[in-house]
Scaffold this active site. Structure first.
Site, mmCIF file in Angstrom:
data_model
loop_
_atom_site.group_PDB
_atom_site.id
_atom_site.type_symbol
_atom_site.label_atom_id
_atom_site.label_comp_id
_atom_site.label_asym_id
_atom_site.label_seq_id
_atom_site.Cartn_x
_atom_site.Cartn_y
_atom_site.Cartn_z
ATOM 1 N N LYS A 207 52.628 118.949 72.981
ATOM 2 C CA LYS A 207 53.328 118.217 71.916
ATOM 3 C C LYS A 207 53.025 118.818 70.539
ATOM 4 C CE LYS A 207 51.580 114.509 70.210
ATOM 5 N NZ LYS A 207 50.998 113.219 69.839
ATOM 6 N N LYS B 192 42.321 112.678 73.271
ATOM 7 C CA LYS B 192 41.574 112.738 72.009
ATOM 8 C C LYS B 192 40.074 112.808 72.270
ATOM 9 C CE LYS B 192 44.724 110.853 68.602
ATOM 10 N NZ LYS B 192 44.939 109.896 67.523
ATOM 11 N N LYS C 125 49.847 117.258 64.379
ATOM 12 C CA LYS C 125 49.322 117.642 63.063
ATOM 13 C C LYS C 125 47.994 118.387 63.171
ATOM 14 C CE LYS C 125 49.207 112.625 62.715
ATOM 15 N NZ LYS C 125 49.862 111.521 62.060
HETATM 16 P P1 TYM Z 1 51.074 108.997 65.156
HETATM 17 O O1 TYM Z 1 50.600 108.826 63.769
HETATM 18 O O2 TYM Z 1 50.327 109.946 66.044
HETATM 19 O O3 TYM Z 1 52.595 109.457 65.209
HETATM 20 C C1 TYM Z 1 53.557 108.806 64.425
HETATM 21 C C2 TYM Z 1 54.883 108.680 65.120
HETATM 22 O O4 TYM Z 1 55.462 109.959 65.342
HETATM 23 C C3 TYM Z 1 55.748 110.150 66.713
HETATM 24 N N1 TYM Z 1 55.451 111.546 67.049
HETATM 25 C C4 TYM Z 1 56.294 112.364 67.676
HETATM 26 N N2 TYM Z 1 57.546 112.177 68.132
HETATM 27 C C5 TYM Z 1 58.153 113.229 68.725
HETATM 28 N N3 TYM Z 1 57.570 114.447 68.889
HETATM 29 C C6 TYM Z 1 56.314 114.678 68.447
HETATM 30 N N4 TYM Z 1 55.755 115.877 68.608
HETATM 31 C C7 TYM Z 1 55.622 113.604 67.803
HETATM 32 N N5 TYM Z 1 54.390 113.495 67.243
HETATM 33 C C8 TYM Z 1 54.302 112.220 66.772
HETATM 34 C C9 TYM Z 1 54.807 109.198 67.435
HETATM 35 O O5 TYM Z 1 55.295 108.865 68.712
HETATM 36 C C10 TYM Z 1 54.792 108.023 66.499
HETATM 37 O O6 TYM Z 1 55.916 107.217 66.689
HETATM 38 N N6 TYM Z 1 49.277 104.845 67.225
HETATM 39 C C11 TYM Z 1 50.356 105.391 66.466
HETATM 40 C C12 TYM Z 1 50.533 104.734 65.112
HETATM 41 C C13 TYM Z 1 50.622 103.247 65.177
HETATM 42 C C14 TYM Z 1 51.769 102.499 65.538
HETATM 43 C C15 TYM Z 1 51.363 101.136 65.429
HETATM 44 C C16 TYM Z 1 53.044 102.853 65.944
HETATM 45 C C17 TYM Z 1 49.631 102.387 64.858
HETATM 46 N N7 TYM Z 1 50.071 101.096 65.006
HETATM 47 C C18 TYM Z 1 52.255 100.118 65.736
HETATM 48 C C19 TYM Z 1 53.926 101.809 66.235
HETATM 49 C C20 TYM Z 1 53.525 100.464 66.145
HETATM 50 C C21 TYM Z 1 50.100 106.861 66.228
HETATM 51 O O7 TYM Z 1 48.985 107.318 66.307
HETATM 52 O O8 TYM Z 1 51.190 107.574 65.866
#
Ligand code: TYM
Length: 337
Positions: A201, A119, A204
């Site tokens: 990956k 990032k 968004k």
């Molecule tokens: P975030 O918002 O980037 O993504 C949300 C969830 O979706 C999963 N994910 C994917 N899984 C498979 N293939 C993909 N291409 C893909 N893109 C996203 C991510 O692994 C995630 O599970 N830091 C975290 C959010 C967060 C969180 C937490 C998660 C904040 N606090 C506490 C668990 C527990 C994040 O940025 O996810």
């Protein structure tokens, strides 16, 4: 024994940032497992708006997406009667525990986080300390609820491991305070790849390589039609993630959407080329997302209902979070007010 130790069900915590639309990746990697785990576990699911501002957001868009994300959570099958659904900034304990845990996290540990490095490279003109310390806030999210399991995609594994390290360190200094959480990563769909570049990956921030939960059928068809397939002369539907990353990603998506395994997908499309496989994948996703999109559109118009869900969720989440925070403040030596 404390109430926390004798609870009947194991607890789950997870969250998604409202920094963009929910994607096929976040659905496969996270949400659909959240739904599946609701009956067996005590579940707490969050919209992590405080994480979203680690990169610049337009305030009106952030508000709109936060509420839309709640509607989409429910449309996917998360049930506010079974699970706690809430917005992170409504529960002030997240920021407070985040501060304390930051004092038990090494600069070197945060520097090794691969997502920070990625990032920071993407937002080179705005590398804030929030972006750097974001895994500490994520650790606070999880530890506040004494979660046992954290259902996430593969890209979050490193953050959950860091969370465990921080919890273990804190427990070591002050005696048992936090449960040690484990990442729950699905076998299929843990890393959905971009349709435009199957070596990175699906994310968004890459609109054309990414299918959104709310995409209309014609958009889904268009995006799959343009999906990069492999330049080998074989033109056959065969899983080989190293040499055929494009078609392998499509096989994984199709398998995850239909519940088939990869071998069955290969058999089903044996003798057919990419030209007929791509529309079949598009159709599977259209049918998977159609009822969700329709329900989310309906719910999104019912602001009063959404408000009642997030208010109730915040209240229930705060009760759990406050217990942990109080314990932590006492252990580190703060005088109770
Ligand atoms: P975030 O918002 O980037 O993504 C949300 C969830 O979706 C999963 N994910 C994917 N899984 C498979 N293939 C993909 N291409 C893909 N893109 C996203 C991510 O692994 C995630 O599970 N830091 C975290 C959010 C967060 C969180 C937490 C998660 C904040 N606090 C506490 C668990 C527990 C994040 O940025 O996810």
């Amino acid at each position: 024994m404390s109430e926390e130790n004798i609870r009947e069900k194991k607890r789950i915590f997870s969250g998604i940032q409202p920094s963009g639309e929910l994607t096929l990746g976040s659905y496969m990697g996270a949400i659909r497992n959240w739904v599946a785990l609701q009956d067996e576990y005590d579940c707490v699911y969050c919209i992590v708006d405080m994480h979203a501002i680690t990169v610049r957001q337009n305030p009106a868009d952030l508000r709109r997406r936060t509420l839309a994300q709640l509607a989409q959570y429910i449309a996917c099958g998360l049930d506010p009667k079974k699970s706690i659904l809430f917005i992170q900034s409504h529960v002030h304990q997240h920021a407070e525990l985040g501060w304390v845990l930051g004092c038990y996290t090494q600069f070197g540990e945060l520097s090794r986080m691969t997502q920070f490095k990625d990032k920071a490279a993407k937002h080179a003109d705005n590398i804030t300390s929030g972006l750097f310390t974001y895994p500490v806030l994520m650790a606070a999210d999880i530890l506040l609820y004494q979660a046992d399991l954290v259902p996430v995609g593969e890209d979050q594994r490193q953050h959950v491991e860091l969370c465990r390290d921080i919890a273990q360190r804190f427990n070591g200094v002050y005696s048992d305070t936090f449960r040690l959480p484990e990442a729950f990563i699905p076998k299929m769909g843990a890393r959905v790849m971009s349709l435009g570049d199957p070596t990175s990956k699906m994310s968004k921030s890459d609109p054309d390589g990414c299918i959104n939960l709310m995409d209309k059928p014609e958009e889904i068809v268009r995006k799959f039609k343009r999906a990069v397939t492999d330049s080998d002369s074989e033109n056959c539907v065969r899983f080989d993630s190293e040499n055929k990353p494009g078609v392998s990603n499509l096989i994984t998506i199709y398998a995850a959407a239909t519940g088939m395994d990869r071998e069955n997908v290969e058999q089903k499309f044996a003798g057919q080329g990419y030209g007929s496989f791509k529309p079949a994948v598009a159709d599977a996703i259209i049918e998977l997302f159609r009822p969700i999109r329709e329900e989310a559109e309906r719910l999104n118009a019912d602001k009063e209902y959404l408000e009642s869900v997030y208010r109730d969720g915040a209240e229930r989440a705060s009760c759990v979070a406050e217990k942990t925070l109080r314990k932590v403040y006492k252990k580190v030596g703060f005088i109770p007010r």
